[in-house]
Design an enzyme around this catalytic site. Sequence first.
Site, PDB file in Angstrom:
ATOM      1  N   TYR A 141      82.914  22.580 147.557  1.00 59.22           N
ATOM      2  CA  TYR A 141      84.208  22.697 148.227  1.00 59.22           C
ATOM      3  C   TYR A 141      85.236  23.428 147.378  1.00 59.22           C
ATOM      4  O   TYR A 141      86.127  24.079 147.898  1.00 59.22           O
ATOM      5  CB  TYR A 141      84.761  21.304 148.550  1.00 59.22           C
ATOM      6  CG  TYR A 141      84.197  20.688 149.805  1.00 59.22           C
ATOM      7  CD1 TYR A 141      82.847  20.360 149.884  1.00 59.22           C
ATOM      8  CD2 TYR A 141      85.011  20.426 150.897  1.00 59.22           C
ATOM      9  CE1 TYR A 141      82.332  19.780 151.032  1.00 59.22           C
ATOM     10  CE2 TYR A 141      84.497  19.850 152.046  1.00 59.22           C
ATOM     11  CZ  TYR A 141      83.161  19.524 152.104  1.00 59.22           C
ATOM     12  OH  TYR A 141      82.661  18.961 153.239  1.00 59.22           O
ATOM     13  N   LYS A 190      70.072  16.117 144.159  1.00 62.35           N
ATOM     14  CA  LYS A 190      68.929  16.997 144.445  1.00 62.35           C
ATOM     15  C   LYS A 190      68.475  17.558 143.104  1.00 62.35           C
ATOM     16  O   LYS A 190      68.466  18.767 142.863  1.00 62.35           O
ATOM     17  CB  LYS A 190      69.364  18.101 145.429  1.00 62.35           C
ATOM     18  CG  LYS A 190      68.237  18.953 145.959  1.00 62.35           C
ATOM     19  CD  LYS A 190      67.346  18.242 146.962  1.00 62.35           C
ATOM     20  CE  LYS A 190      66.176  19.147 147.347  1.00 62.35           C
ATOM     21  NZ  LYS A 190      65.202  18.454 148.225  1.00 62.35           N
ATOM     22  N   ASP A 222      67.535  14.505 150.532  1.00 61.17           N
ATOM     23  CA  ASP A 222      66.725  14.590 151.761  1.00 61.17           C
ATOM     24  C   ASP A 222      66.078  13.239 152.047  1.00 61.17           C
ATOM     25  O   ASP A 222      66.060  12.765 153.191  1.00 61.17           O
ATOM     26  CB  ASP A 222      65.691  15.728 151.676  1.00 61.17           C
ATOM     27  CG  ASP A 222      64.880  15.723 150.380  1.00 61.17           C
ATOM     28  OD1 ASP A 222      65.242  14.980 149.438  1.00 61.17           O
ATOM     29  OD2 ASP A 222      63.882  16.452 150.307  1.00 61.17           O
ATOM     30  N   ASP A 246      79.751  14.373 152.396  1.00 56.70           N
ATOM     31  CA  ASP A 246      80.288  14.777 153.690  1.00 56.70           C
ATOM     32  C   ASP A 246      79.229  14.580 154.774  1.00 56.70           C
ATOM     33  O   ASP A 246      79.485  13.998 155.826  1.00 56.70           O
ATOM     34  CB  ASP A 246      80.724  16.249 153.625  1.00 56.70           C
ATOM     35  CG  ASP A 246      81.261  16.747 154.958  1.00 56.70           C
ATOM     36  OD1 ASP A 246      82.062  16.010 155.583  1.00 56.70           O
ATOM     37  OD2 ASP A 246      80.879  17.853 155.385  1.00 56.70           O
ATOM     38  N   ASP A 250      78.813  11.206 157.819  1.00 55.38           N
ATOM     39  CA  ASP A 250      78.742  11.377 159.275  1.00 55.38           C
ATOM     40  C   ASP A 250      77.492  10.678 159.801  1.00 55.38           C
ATOM     41  O   ASP A 250      77.515  10.006 160.836  1.00 55.38           O
ATOM     42  CB  ASP A 250      78.693  12.866 159.667  1.00 55.38           C
ATOM     43  CG  ASP A 250      80.070  13.447 159.966  1.00 55.38           C
ATOM     44  OD1 ASP A 250      81.046  13.013 159.328  1.00 55.38           O
ATOM     45  OD2 ASP A 250      80.166  14.334 160.842  1.00 55.38           O
TER      46      ASP A 250
HETATM   47  C1  IPM Z   1      85.658  15.088 156.195  1.00 54.84           C
HETATM   48  C2  IPM Z   1      85.807  16.375 156.967  1.00 54.84           C
HETATM   49  C3  IPM Z   1      86.402  17.436 156.048  1.00 54.84           C
HETATM   50  C4  IPM Z   1      85.449  17.594 154.879  1.00 54.84           C
HETATM   51  C5  IPM Z   1      86.670  18.789 156.728  1.00 54.84           C
HETATM   52  C6  IPM Z   1      87.622  18.659 157.879  1.00 54.84           C
HETATM   53  C7  IPM Z   1      87.157  19.837 155.761  1.00 54.84           C
HETATM   54  O1  IPM Z   1      84.602  16.758 157.505  1.00 54.84           O
HETATM   55  O2  IPM Z   1      86.690  14.540 155.730  1.00 54.84           O
HETATM   56  O3  IPM Z   1      84.541  14.601 156.081  1.00 54.84           O
HETATM   57  O4  IPM Z   1      84.448  18.325 154.983  1.00 54.84           O
HETATM   58  O5  IPM Z   1      85.692  16.979 153.843  1.00 54.84           O
HETATM   59 MG    MG Z   2      83.019  15.362 157.217  1.00 55.05          MG
END
Ligand code: IPM
Ligand code: MG
Length: 357
Positions: A141, A190, A222, A246, A250
Site C-alpha cells: 500500500y 508467504k 494461501d 485486507d 473480507d
Molecule cells: C479496507 C478497504 C481499504 C483498504 C480500501 C478502501 C483502500 O478495503 O479498509 O479494507 O484496502 O485498506
Molecule cells: Mg478491504
Amino acid sequence: MYKIAVLPGDGIGQEIVPEAVKVLQACGEKFGLAFEFREALVGGAAIDATGHPLPEETLNLCRESDAVLLGAIGGPKWDNLPVHLRPEAGALLPLRKKLGLYANLRPAVLYEALIDASPLRQEIVEGINILVIRELTGGLYFGEKKREKIPGGEKATDTLTYTTQEIERIGRLAFEAARKRRKVLHSVDKANVLESSRLWRETMTRLQEEYPDVELIHMYVDNAAMQLVRWPRQFDVIVTENMFGDILTDQASMLTGSIGMLASASIGGKVALYEPAHGSAPDIAGQKKANPLATILSAALMLRYSFNHEEAAAAIEKAVVRVLEKGYRTPDIMQPGCRLVNTEEMGERVVEELLAL
Ligand code: IPM
Ligand code: MG
C-alpha cells in the site's frame, strides 16, 4: 469530555455513521459520559466541496480529537481522478499513515442469532471469535509505485517493503492481544516466495522468545485462506501484513454472516480511528438498506480502546446481540421469519436495547 471527529464520507457512510453517533449518545446518557461530536468532510464528499479528498481542516480536526469515527469513502464518481486525488489513495491511506495507525484490529465474531446467515454450514462457523490484526501502514500500500513506457506497452511496479522495526511493533501488539485471549497466534505470510515475508517470519519467531506463554504458528497465506473456510475455529488471533490482511478480513467477515457486521479499530498513534471494514457500497447508497451494525460495533471498540470504558463497550455489544435475537435484520442478513428493518430502525432498536439493559 471526549472529542470525537465524525467523518461520514461517501455512499452509505452518510447513513450508517449517524446511527453509531446515536448509539454513542445513548451510551453517554447511560454511563454519564460526555461526548462532543464534530463533523468533517473526507473522500468524494470533500473532493466535491474543496477539491481535495483530505482537506487540511479535516486532518487537523482528527489530530485534535480523542478519536475518529469514519464511515466509508469512494465511489464511481471519483474513480477516474488522478490517483493522488482519489478518495482511497488521497484520503484514507494518508489518514491512516499520518495518524500513525499501524495496527488494524478486525474482530470476526459470529453472533448465535446469525448462524444461518453465514454461507458456511453451521457446524463450521459455530463459536467463531477471531481477531485479525492487520499491519496498516506498510507493505504494498505504501511502497514505491512506478509506471514506465516500454516497447509494446507499459510497465507498472509496486514494491513490498517491511523493516524489522515495523514487524516488531505489530508483532508485539499481536502477542499481547493473544496473551489476553486463547494464547494462540497465527502469523500469516508467504515466506516460501517473498523476501519481506522471510523477514516477517524470522522477526516473529525471535519475538516469540519474549512471549513463551503464547503458541506461535506460522502459516502461508494461501493455506490460511483455505483454513479459514475449512476449520475457522482453529484461529484465535491472526497477525499479517497489510495486503494479506485486507483480503483475509473480507473473507473472515463472511464467516460471521455479512461484511456488514465487521467492525474495525485502527490504533497505534495518539488518536485512533474506528470504521466498519466494508466500503461505501454505492449500489445501495441512499436507499436506507445499509447495515449500520459494523459501524455501531466500531463505536463499541472506540469505547474499549480509546476511552477504556469496557462496561459501555460491552453494553453496545450486548444490545446488538439482543436486537439480533429479537429478529431484526437489515437486507444483508435477512432470513425467513425475521423482521426487515432499514438503517435507521436498526440504529433505533440498538439504542432501545441499550437503554433497557
Ligand atoms: C479496507 C478497504 C481499504 C483498504 C480500501 C478502501 C483502500 O478495503 O479498509 O479494507 O484496502 O485498506
Ligand atoms: Mg478491504
